[in-house]
Each structure stands twice: as structure tokens, then as C-alpha cells.
Design a protein around this motif. Structure first.
Motif, PDB file in Angstrom:
ATOM      1  N   PHE A   1       0.869  -1.183   0.000  1.00  0.00           N
ATOM      2  CA  PHE A   1       0.000   0.000   0.000  1.00  0.00           C
ATOM      3  C   PHE A   1       0.899   1.224   0.000  1.00  0.00           C
ATOM      4  O   PHE A   1       1.784   1.372   0.852  1.00  0.00           O
ATOM      5  CB  PHE A   1      -0.890   0.022   1.245  1.00  0.00           C
ATOM      6  N   SER A   2       0.667   2.095  -0.981  1.00  0.00           N
ATOM      7  CA  SER A   2       1.450   3.315  -1.101  1.00  0.00           C
ATOM      8  C   SER A   2       0.543   4.478  -0.699  1.00  0.00           C
ATOM      9  O   SER A   2      -0.479   4.737  -1.348  1.00  0.00           O
ATOM     10  CB  SER A   2       1.887   3.423  -2.574  1.00  0.00           C
ATOM     11  N   GLY A   3       0.874   5.155   0.417  1.00  0.00           N
ATOM     12  CA  GLY A   3      -0.026   6.164   0.985  1.00  0.00           C
ATOM     13  C   GLY A   3       0.225   7.558   0.418  1.00  0.00           C
ATOM     14  O   GLY A   3       1.369   7.973   0.262  1.00  0.00           O
ATOM     15  N   ALA A   4      -0.869   8.278   0.132  1.00  0.00           N
ATOM     16  CA  ALA A   4      -0.758   9.632  -0.436  1.00  0.00           C
ATOM     17  C   ALA A   4      -0.884  10.667   0.678  1.00  0.00           C
ATOM     18  O   ALA A   4      -1.958  10.811   1.277  1.00  0.00           O
ATOM     19  CB  ALA A   4      -1.855   9.859  -1.471  1.00  0.00           C
ATOM     20  N   PRO A   5       0.190  11.412   0.960  1.00  0.00           N
ATOM     21  CA  PRO A   5       0.100  12.397   2.047  1.00  0.00           C
ATOM     22  C   PRO A   5      -0.672  13.652   1.664  1.00  0.00           C
ATOM     23  O   PRO A   5      -0.904  14.510   2.517  1.00  0.00           O
ATOM     24  CB  PRO A   5       1.568  12.725   2.360  1.00  0.00           C
ATOM     25  N   SER A   6      -1.086  13.790   0.410  1.00  0.00           N
ATOM     26  CA  SER A   6      -1.921  14.938   0.028  1.00  0.00           C
ATOM     27  C   SER A   6      -2.850  14.498  -1.103  1.00  0.00           C
ATOM     28  O   SER A   6      -2.538  13.562  -1.835  1.00  0.00           O
ATOM     29  CB  SER A   6      -1.041  16.107  -0.450  1.00  0.00           C
ATOM     30  N   PRO A   7      -3.995  15.208  -1.266  1.00  0.00           N
ATOM     31  CA  PRO A   7      -4.900  14.855  -2.368  1.00  0.00           C
ATOM     32  C   PRO A   7      -4.199  14.962  -3.722  1.00  0.00           C
ATOM     33  O   PRO A   7      -4.436  14.160  -4.622  1.00  0.00           O
ATOM     34  CB  PRO A   7      -6.027  15.897  -2.249  1.00  0.00           C
ATOM     35  N   ARG A   8      -3.307  15.941  -3.832  1.00  0.00           N
ATOM     36  CA  ARG A   8      -2.596  16.130  -5.093  1.00  0.00           C
ATOM     37  C   ARG A   8      -1.728  14.909  -5.435  1.00  0.00           C
ATOM     38  O   ARG A   8      -1.681  14.461  -6.585  1.00  0.00           O
ATOM     39  CB  ARG A   8      -1.733  17.385  -4.958  1.00  0.00           C
ATOM     40  N   LYS A   9      -1.053  14.368  -4.406  1.00  0.00           N
ATOM     41  CA  LYS A   9      -0.218  13.167  -4.612  1.00  0.00           C
ATOM     42  C   LYS A   9      -1.103  11.992  -5.043  1.00  0.00           C
ATOM     43  O   LYS A   9      -0.710  11.172  -5.876  1.00  0.00           O
ATOM     44  CB  LYS A   9       0.514  12.800  -3.323  1.00  0.00           C
ATOM     45  N   TYR A  10      -2.287  11.913  -4.438  1.00  0.00           N
ATOM     46  CA  TYR A  10      -3.209  10.820  -4.764  1.00  0.00           C
ATOM     47  C   TYR A  10      -3.590  10.881  -6.246  1.00  0.00           C
ATOM     48  O   TYR A  10      -3.535   9.875  -6.956  1.00  0.00           O
ATOM     49  CB  TYR A  10      -4.445  10.942  -3.872  1.00  0.00           C
ATOM     50  N   GLU A  11      -3.955  12.085  -6.704  1.00  0.00           N
ATOM     51  CA  GLU A  11      -4.380  12.253  -8.103  1.00  0.00           C
ATOM     52  C   GLU A  11      -3.230  11.946  -9.058  1.00  0.00           C
ATOM     53  O   GLU A  11      -3.408  11.255 -10.062  1.00  0.00           O
ATOM     54  CB  GLU A  11      -4.882  13.686  -8.346  1.00  0.00           C
ATOM     55  N   THR A  12      -2.045  12.482  -8.749  1.00  0.00           N
ATOM     56  CA  THR A  12      -0.885  12.268  -9.638  1.00  0.00           C
ATOM     57  C   THR A  12      -0.548  10.788  -9.724  1.00  0.00           C
ATOM     58  O   THR A  12      -0.285  10.245 -10.803  1.00  0.00           O
ATOM     59  CB  THR A  12       0.346  13.036  -9.089  1.00  0.00           C
ATOM     60  N   ALA A  13      -0.566  10.125  -8.553  1.00  0.00           N
ATOM     61  CA  ALA A  13      -0.210   8.700  -8.530  1.00  0.00           C
ATOM     62  C   ALA A  13      -1.248   7.866  -9.287  1.00  0.00           C
ATOM     63  O   ALA A  13      -0.903   6.890  -9.963  1.00  0.00           O
ATOM     64  CB  ALA A  13      -0.083   8.223  -7.092  1.00  0.00           C
ATOM     65  N   ALA A  14      -2.506   8.267  -9.189  1.00  0.00           N
ATOM     66  CA  ALA A  14      -3.562   7.529  -9.897  1.00  0.00           C
ATOM     67  C   ALA A  14      -3.336   7.605 -11.405  1.00  0.00           C
ATOM     68  O   ALA A  14      -3.451   6.601 -12.124  1.00  0.00           O
ATOM     69  CB  ALA A  14      -4.933   8.108  -9.536  1.00  0.00           C
ATOM     70  N   ARG A  15      -2.969   8.796 -11.886  1.00  0.00           N
ATOM     71  CA  ARG A  15      -2.723   8.961 -13.331  1.00  0.00           C
ATOM     72  C   ARG A  15      -1.528   8.126 -13.772  1.00  0.00           C
ATOM     73  O   ARG A  15      -1.555   7.469 -14.805  1.00  0.00           O
ATOM     74  CB  ARG A  15      -2.482  10.445 -13.659  1.00  0.00           C
ATOM     75  N   GLU A  16      -0.471   8.133 -12.961  1.00  0.00           N
ATOM     76  CA  GLU A  16       0.746   7.373 -13.287  1.00  0.00           C
ATOM     77  C   GLU A  16       0.440   5.865 -13.332  1.00  0.00           C
ATOM     78  O   GLU A  16       0.883   5.156 -14.249  1.00  0.00           O
ATOM     79  CB  GLU A  16       1.823   7.671 -12.234  1.00  0.00           C
ATOM     80  N   ALA A  17      -0.312   5.403 -12.349  1.00  0.00           N
ATOM     81  CA  ALA A  17      -0.636   3.970 -12.295  1.00  0.00           C
ATOM     82  C   ALA A  17      -1.460   3.561 -13.512  1.00  0.00           C
ATOM     83  O   ALA A  17      -1.267   2.483 -14.088  1.00  0.00           O
ATOM     84  CB  ALA A  17      -1.370   3.652 -10.998  1.00  0.00           C
ATOM     85  N   GLU A  18      -2.361   4.449 -13.914  1.00  0.00           N
ATOM     86  CA  GLU A  18      -3.192   4.195 -15.104  1.00  0.00           C
ATOM     87  C   GLU A  18      -2.305   4.035 -16.344  1.00  0.00           C
ATOM     88  O   GLU A  18      -2.477   3.104 -17.139  1.00  0.00           O
ATOM     89  CB  GLU A  18      -4.122   5.414 -15.263  1.00  0.00           C
TER      90      GLU A  18
END
Ligand SMILES: Cc1cc2nc3c(=O)[nH]c(=O)nc-3n(C[C@H](O)[C@H](O)[C@H](O)COP(=O)(O)OP(=O)(O)OC[C@H]3O[C@@H](n4cnc5c(N)ncnc54)[C@H](O)[C@@H]3O)c2cc1C
Length: 431
Positions: free
Chosen positions: A131-148
């Protein structure tokens, strides 16, 4: 704080201790077929491939078997994608090469899993996902795009986890959600090293330590190698010294940036706490610029937690409290938990964020895993060995890449504290 052991938690393991069967340097032979310099995963993985192909192999290490990163690391395993990410990689190499490099990253993990299975290495391998935790909403969004993008490019499996659901993955409220990578996992680094050492010893490979290579020069078709005043002749030499490459190897010292990474292990914790911290036995990291990685110990009794340190010296009195503070920011449940072990090692970063293997002045080498090297070192060590054997299977996507350095850089990364401070500040702003 109670007395903290200043060696890796992994070194207490009986299998790791049993595998420390190096011969003293005085017994080094005068001639060897293939000399491997560095008894970490790169060197041992290469030695296994070479020995199985019938080569006479000698491995030397300046300190002890696994003294470098290989028995100090966090044991987290995954595809170790390129640090530049999809966009940076495509910008640097173009789409086709970028995809090929990413595919090879997937191969490194598969190769590691296959090796552990076929060699039957008992190394506490748990493939419970990360599990890779996002310390900010921005990190969450960026990581989601990268994973996609990674999913489209190489089929990387992932699951987005919302903030509301993250307690199913991690006993923490710190994150704004995160990503689960179900095929990642973790192992016991000392036991894995011990397993590799046992396999190569069984093939007749001899390991000598402490035995520092203090000089090497070409001698006809082979090499004359100085090991602390003793001279030996080798037909082929593999340099597998990674972040520990010293002044005796100036070409490599100028090309790797030794970055200190440190870890702590907690005292044994009640099962209920461990189940709360990692309900599914997952390993973890935080999507921060200054990387944090943590996991349950293989027996699921402790939390083992790591991150970067500021100085180049090994100062557990400084980094142990720092790491504990970072750990309790994620897991306040561990505020009163004692730390039993604190240790560090130097990973090998490179100026292009890319591992490198090839030859320089006839010397073969494999190194520069940029802190994600359990799978990479095993795989590229094997590939380097295949190259030494002249096999076409030694081909990798890294072939032909220049191994860059920078003007005036000689191996002292004086600029690192400033860079780490900058990234820490960016982390505080969540970017
Ligand atoms: C604290 C820490 C945590 C990490 N966590 C992870 C993780 O969770 N997941 C992951 O994938 N990677 C992790 N890594 C990185 C990973 O451990 C390394 O990339 C990998 O072990 C590199 O293996 P290696 O064999 O190339 O080098 P090393 O294991 O560093 O071995 C190099 C060896 O060369 C020897 N040497 C150097 N010079 C000479 C000489 N002149 N003569 C003889 N011997 C010499 C050294 O003594 C050393 O033993 C971590 C590293 C550290 C330090």
C-alpha cells in the motif's frame, strides 16, 4: 531510550549468521578464472550464473558477505520502475524505449520470484502486496494517473483505495487514500542473501572476506588484481561494488552517488497491534519525495521502518529518533514502543536515475540501482554474468546507455543535504 543495537535486525537471524562462511584473504589463490568483486546480491547472483555455466569463480568482499546494502535493506520488492516516471522516461528515451525499459522492470521482479522458487530459498517471502499512501490529495491524483499509464503500458496491476477505505490496508489516518500494488511483497534480506551464498558455495564458488580489491590493471588478455598487497591474476573481473565503490575504482566512484538510507526495527509488538498496522500483511511506502518505506518483519512481530538521512556519516543517535518520529506520525499507536535496532547503508544513485551494466576497460560491471535494488541487482547481476559468458541472453534494455558523471564530481556528494532539504520542504507543501 533503551540500548539500541547498531546493526541490521536481519543480522540476528541464524541463517544469515550460518552463511558467513568466507575464507580469509591469505588463502586467496594466485590465479582465478573469474573474479567477482562485491559479495552482495549483484555479485552472488552473477556468481551463481557463472558457476552453473562451468566457470571457476572467486568472490571477494572488502568487509563481509552482504556487508553492503544487501543485508541492510528493507526487503521490499516490486518492479522498481524508473525514478523518472512515465513522462520523464518518455521524454528522455522516447516512447518505444521507455516501454521497453518498463517491461524490463517488470521482468526484474519476475526473475527474483522465479529464482527464489526454483532455488527453494527460504527467505520469508510474502507476496501480500504494497500500500502506497498519499500524504496529500494532489499526490493521490498524480499517482492515480501514473498507475493508469503503467497499467496501459505494461499491464501493472493496481487498486485505488479511498481515504474512507484505507483502514482496511493500513492502521493509519495520515493518508488521503493510496494505491495497492497486489503483486509486490517483501522478504528477509539477510535470509535471501544467505540462500544465494549457500547456493554458490554448493557450486564450488569460493568467497573471501575481508578482502578488499585495492587495484586492478589489464595484463594481456586478463587482469592483475591487487588485494591488500597480494596479487592475483584473473581472466575476467566483475565489479559489483554499487554504493560502496571506493577510490580504487575511480571510474565507478565518479558515476555513483552514495546516498545513506537508514532503518529502525521496533521491539516485538502484540499480535493485535500488528494486525491493526498491516491488516493484510502488506508492505508500505509513502508517496513523498524523501522516501519512507516500512513493513512488518517476516514473523509479523515488528515494524521495520526506513528513510533517507541527512548526513553521509552513520549516526544512529541522530537518525533513530528522527525515524521514530516519522513512524509515529504515521502510526501514533507506536509512541511508547521501543526501538531495538538502528542501522544504515549507502545506496548507489546515478546521474540519470538509471542502473548501469556493461564493460569499462575490459572490466564488467553492474550497479546503480537508485535505492530499489533487491530485484534489480539479482536480475542485472545475472545479466552481467550472461554477458561475461558471451551469451546473447545477456542483452538488456540498458545496453549501450552512457554511464554519465558530472564535471568535478569525484564521489563526494556534498550537494545532497541541500537537495534532501529542498525535497523535504516540497513534501511539507504536498507537492
Ligand atoms: C537501508 C537500505 C534500505 C534499502 N531498502 C531496499 C528495499 O526495501 N527494496 C529494494 O529493492 N532495495 C532496497 N535497498 C537497495 C538494495 O539493498 C541494493 O540496491 C542492493 O542490495 C544492491 O546490491 P549490490 O550487490 O549491487 O551492492 P551491495 O549489497 O551494496 O554490495 C556491494 C559490496 O561491494 C563491496 N566492496 C566495495 N568495494 C570493494 C572492493 N574494493 N573490494 C572488495 N569488495 C568491495 C562492499 O563491501 C559491499 O559488500 C536498500 C538499501 C539500503 C542501504
Amino acid at each position: 531510550m533503551q540500548q539500541i543495537q547498531r546493526h541490521p535486525y536481519w543480522w540476528d537471524d541464524v541463517a544469515y549468521k550460518a552463511a558467513q562462511r568466507a575464507k580469509p584473504a591469505e588463502q586467496l589463490p594466485a590465479t582465478v578464472g573469474t573474479l567477482v568483486v562485491g559479495a552482495g546480491y549483484s555479485g552472488l547472483s552473477a556468481a551463481l550464473t557463472l558457476a552453473r555455466a562451468g566457470r571457476e569463480v572467486v568472490v571477494i568482499d572488502a568487509q563481509a558477505i552482504g556487508f553492503g546494502c544487501s543485508a541492510r535493506n528493507g526487503g521490499n520488492i516490486g518492479p522498481s520502475f524508473h525514478k523518472l516516471g512515465m513522462a520523464g522516461l518518455t521524454h528522455a528515451f522516447g516512447t518505444t524505449k521507455a516501454h521497453a525499459l518498463l517491461h524490463e522492470s517488470m521482468n526484474t521482479l519476475q526473475h527474483l520470484k522465479n529464482l527464489i522458487a526454483t532455488e527453494n530459498i527460504d527467505c520469508g517471502l510474502h507476496l501480500n502486496g504494497k500500500f502506497s499512501g498519499a500524504p496529500s490529495p494532489r499526490k493521490y491524483e498524480t499517482a492515480a494517473r501514473e498507475a493508469e499509464l503503467l497499467n496501459k503500458a505494461v499491464g501493472l496491476e493496481f487498486e485505488m483505495v479511498s481515504q474512507a477505505d484505507q483502514r482496511n490496508e493500513i492502521g493509519s489516518d495520515r493518508y488521503h487514500g493510496g494505491i495497492v500494488y497486489p503483486n509486490d511483497g517483501h522478504l528477509h534480506p539477510g535470509r535471501y542473501l544467505a540462500g544465494l551464498a549457500e547456493r554458490i558455495l554448493a557450486e564450488g564458488v569460493r568467497i573471501f572476506a575481508p578482502a578488499r580489491m585495492t587495484g586492478v590493471k589489464r595484463d594481456g588478455k586478463g587482469f592483475e588484481v591487487d588485494v591488500g598487497g597480494q596479487t592475483l591474476r584473473a581472466d575476467q573481473v566483475l565489479i559489483a561494488t554499487n554504493g560502496y565503490s571506493g577510490p580504487e575504482l575511480p571510474f565507478f566512484q565518479k558515476r555513483v552517488i552514495p546516498i545513506r538510507s537508514a532503518m529502525i526495527a521496533t521491539e516485538p509488538l502484540p499480535a493485535a497491534i500488528m494486525n491493526e498496522l498491516s491488516p493484510k500483511g502488506r508492505s508500505f511506502n509513502e508517496m513523498s519525495r524523501v522516501v519512507l518505506y516500512f513493513r512488518p518483519s517476516p514473523d509479523k512481530k515488528r515494524m521495520v521502518f526506513g528513510g533517507r538521512t541527512f548526513g553521509q556519516a552513520d549516526r544512529p543517535n541522530r537518525y533513530a529518533p528522527d525515524l521514530k518520529r516519522l513512524m509515529t506520525r504515521i502510526f501514533p499507536q507506536l509512541n511508547d514502543t521501543a526501538i531495538t535496532h538502528a542501522w544504515s547503508g549507502t545506496v548507489a544513485y546515478t546521474f540519470d536515475h538509471t542502473p548501469h551494466l556493461g564493460t569499462h576497460d575490459g572490466l564488467h560491471y553492474a550497479m546503480g540501482y537508485c535505492g530499489s535494488g533487491v530485484g534489480r541487482s539479482t536480475y542485472f547481476g545475472h545479466k552481467a554474468a550472461l554477458k561475461m559468458l558471451g551469451s546473447k541472453d545477456g542483452k538488456t534494455e540498458l545496453d549501450g546507455l552512457e554511464f554519465p558523471t558530472r564535471p568535478f564530481y569525484t564521489g563526494n556528494p556534498w550537494f545532497l543535504p541541500a537537495i534532501i532539504r529542498w525535497h523535504s520542504m516540497m513534501d511539507r507543501f504536498g507537492v
